[in-house]
Scaffold this active site. Sequence first.
Site, mmCIF file in Angstrom:
data_model
loop_
_atom_site.group_PDB
_atom_site.id
_atom_site.type_symbol
_atom_site.label_atom_id
_atom_site.label_comp_id
_atom_site.label_asym_id
_atom_site.label_seq_id
_atom_site.Cartn_x
_atom_site.Cartn_y
_atom_site.Cartn_z
ATOM 1 N N LYS A 147 0.825 -1.213 0.000
ATOM 2 C CA LYS A 147 0.000 0.000 0.000
ATOM 3 C C LYS A 147 0.858 1.260 0.000
ATOM 4 C CE LYS A 147 -3.772 -2.363 2.355
ATOM 5 N NZ LYS A 147 -4.321 -2.841 1.123
ATOM 6 N N CYS A 148 1.895 1.257 -0.797
ATOM 7 C CA CYS A 148 2.870 2.341 -0.855
ATOM 8 C C CYS A 148 2.798 3.004 -2.233
ATOM 9 C CB CYS A 148 4.263 1.734 -0.627
ATOM 10 S SG CYS A 148 5.646 2.854 -0.791
ATOM 11 N N GLY A 149 3.192 4.244 -2.296
ATOM 12 C CA GLY A 149 3.255 4.924 -3.582
ATOM 13 C C GLY A 149 4.217 4.261 -4.554
ATOM 14 N N PHE A 150 5.181 3.509 -4.016
ATOM 15 C CA PHE A 150 6.159 2.815 -4.861
ATOM 16 C C PHE A 150 5.731 1.385 -5.208
ATOM 17 C CE2 PHE A 150 8.930 5.856 -2.465
ATOM 18 C CZ PHE A 150 9.214 6.681 -3.535
ATOM 19 N N THR A 151 4.586 0.943 -4.710
ATOM 20 C CA THR A 151 4.126 -0.425 -4.944
ATOM 21 C C THR A 151 4.108 -0.809 -6.421
ATOM 22 O OG1 THR A 151 2.882 -0.411 -2.876
ATOM 23 C CG2 THR A 151 2.235 -2.058 -4.506
#
Length: 157
Positions: free
Chosen positions: A33-37
């Site tokens: 659930k990360c912007g980098f996912t």
Amino acid sequence: MIDDLTVKAADGGAVALDAYRGKVLLVVNTASKCGFTPQYEGLEALHRTYGARGFAVLGFPCNQFGAQEPGDAAEIANFCTLTYDVTFPVFAKVDVNGANADPLFERLKAEAPGLMGSKAVKWNFTKFLIDREGRTVRRYAPTTRPEDIARDIEALL
């Protein structure tokens, strides 16, 4: 050299890293659930492109940054498979910093410090490139896209 370490598989079993001896590795702390996912897609592309030449991506979910990996092992595996068709190994959730940091990440941080010698992992999707001899060659920031690491991987293969 990391091949003397053992890590925990997603199912809780032990995995000796000497199983990867002689391979070039990219070790990444991941989160769903990360912007980098979306980097899962690029990591999988690297794994598929270079796997036959002796390369592997090793994913280690981590919930230490913004609680962005809240799921259990089954939820994480399901997400990785269904959303990004991940075929590279995704291990048990780990801590990468602090008193409970996994020994693998302690070793990686010591061998490849960050900016100004910082040992701490700053965020999800920090990447460590390891050569065929098990030595940590380089640390990459979370903002480094997987495709931007391809040249370094090729040089080690």
